[in-house]
Design an enzyme around this catalytic site. Structure first.
Site, short mmCIF file in Angstrom:
data_model
loop_
_atom_site.label_atom_id
_atom_site.label_comp_id
_atom_site.label_asym_id
_atom_site.label_seq_id
_atom_site.Cartn_x
_atom_site.Cartn_y
_atom_site.Cartn_z
N HIS A 1 1.17 -1.49 0.01
CA HIS A 1 0.33 0.38 -0.01
C HIS A 1 0.79 1.20 0.07
O HIS A 1 2.18 1.25 0.58
CB HIS A 1 -0.77 -0.07 1.58
CG HIS A 1 -1.90 0.85 0.83
ND1 HIS A 1 -1.82 2.02 1.71
CD2 HIS A 1 -3.02 0.55 0.76
CE1 HIS A 1 -3.82 2.68 1.31
NE2 HIS A 1 -3.66 1.79 0.74
N GLU B 1 -7.81 -4.96 -0.74
CA GLU B 1 -8.40 -4.94 -1.89
C GLU B 1 -8.18 -6.83 -1.62
O GLU B 1 -8.58 -7.63 -2.14
CB GLU B 1 -7.82 -5.12 -2.61
CG GLU B 1 -7.48 -3.52 -3.31
CD GLU B 1 -8.73 -3.11 -4.12
OE1 GLU B 1 -9.93 -3.35 -3.69
OE2 GLU B 1 -8.32 -2.07 -5.29
#
Ligand code: COA
Length: 361
Positions: free
Chosen positions: A245, A302
């Site tokens: 991320h 996700e």
């Protein structure tokens, strides 16, 4: 001139003040308008978060019911104008096109309803089935799921989708929110700004990862194969989708709340992929730590999005569009903030092209 500091990707650059959310990348915390995400996901409804983002506080039950009814009416209206165009069009194309067709003055509720109805119709078309008519009496999460799968859905499935929609509604200055704010900063209308958000979300590095996460889980197949398949993916130069991320240096707090929602639902709705996902996450975390000891690459939102949306019967082709159905609430709130307080967003670029002929070097 060329000793200017360049901030490629604008990493660590603060471009706005916001009361909408705080993303703490080191501590792994997400606060949405004063509420830790753990206290919202699976605990309140999507309608509550839409109002939290719009008004700065969680609504009374009466206010929530008012929005629920308004969304219901708007879904019925949206169904009358929803037409999927050429076959082969992706879900995000369909949502972008449907939102673009709205008048500039369209309400946020109309946009949320349009995104949901279009996503539902896209899922039905994927199965070669006709669209289902919205049921205005239902909550937004339940009707969105019904429109997508084409039949009545269970309370557990609705609770999972509601938890997901709450989890992803707002998340700081991510790429699609920034795109929305850039367009808002020019004085363009809210529909235009939100369409820019959809466009930014359509890329695989932002909202497009959960479909590929599911593909990876399919390639692994068996938890015992997780280490081997992850190593092969990396050796072949592929990124492990759902890992890493830009902001979080620890596990994404949204991965925690989605995994929690799946665990809470597991008595009533077994997700065969949950065990597999945990094995793949652990294999990927170890392999990435060895490869990139300098940078923590852990599961992002996700990863468990893929498991959750799959468990409730949504097709992977529509995952990004379902994300957009929720994030639209965040974009709309950022639009309002930008218009109220923001300046035209206009950074600089360092020219590295040729000097005009004849000029001194
Ligand atoms: N799998 C394998 N390697 C990864 C990786 C992943 N998921 N994420 C980052 N890396 C590697 C990069 O290849 C890079 O290595 P290099 O320096 O040897 O080239 C290094 O880690 C730094 O990556 P970088 O792309 O600079 O980090 P970023 O902050 O720009 O990336 C993401 C953030 C999310 C784009 C990135 O982690 C990624 O592509 N993840 C997979 C896609 C995904 O899940 N997206 C959803 C985000 S919510």
């Amino acid at each position: 001139m060329d000793n200017q500091e360049i901030h490629e990707g604008l990493e660590r650059i603060t471009v706005a003040r916001t009361a909408l959310s705080e993303v703490d990348g080191e501590g792994g915390r997400l606060i949405v308008a004063g509420h830790p995400i753990e206290t919202l996901a699976g605990r309140v409804h999507f309608e509550d978060v839409v109002l939290l983002l719009r008004e700065g506080e969680l609504p009374s039950a009466a206010k929530r019911d008012e929005l629920r009814a308004e969304l219901g009416r708007e879904r019925a209206l949206a169904a009358q104008r929803t037409r999927l165009s050429a076959s082969g069009e992706g879900a995000m194309d369909a949502v972008r096109t449907a939102l673009s067709a709205l008048p500039a003055a369209a309400s946020v509720t109309a946009m949320l309803a349009t995104a949901a109805v279009t996503t539902g119709a896209f899922c039905r078309a994927l199965d070669g089935a006709p669209s289902v008519a919205p049921n205005p009496a239902l909550g937004h999460a339940e009707d969105l799921l019904r429109l997508a799968v084409g039949h009545e859905v269970s309370t557990v499935e609705v609770a999972l989708l509601d938890a997901y929609l709450v989890t992803v509604a707002e998340h700081g200055m991510n790429a699609s929110t920034f795109a929305t704010r850039v367009v808002a900063s020019t004085g363009a209308d809210r529909v235009a700004a939100v369409v820019a958000g959809v466009a930014a979300l359509s890329g695989p590095l932002h909202g497009g990862a959960p479909g590929p996460v599911l593909d990876l889980l399919d390639r692994v197949g068996d938890p015992a194969q997780a280490d081997r398949v992850v190593a092969r993916e990396l050796a072949e130069g592929r990124r492990i989708m759902g890992m890493g991320h830009r902001v979080y240096r620890v596990r994404d707090p949204r991965a925690f709340v989605l995994e929690r929602a799946l665990t809470e639902a597991s008595g009533a709705l077994a997700s065969p992929r949950l065990v597999l996902a945990r094995a793949v996450e652990s294999a990927a975390e170890h392999a990435l730590a060895e490869r990139h000891p300098e940078r923590a690459l852990k599961a992002n939102v996700e990863f468990y999005t893929a498991v959750l949306l799959d468990a409730i019967g949504l097709p992977r082709e529509a995952f990004s569009a379902v994300f957009a159905c929720s994030r639209l609430a965040g974009w709309a709130a950022h639009y309002t903030e930008q218009v109220k307080h923001g300046r035209l967003i206009r950074p600089k670029a360092l020219y590295v092209g040729p000097a005009p002929a004849g000029s001194a070097a």
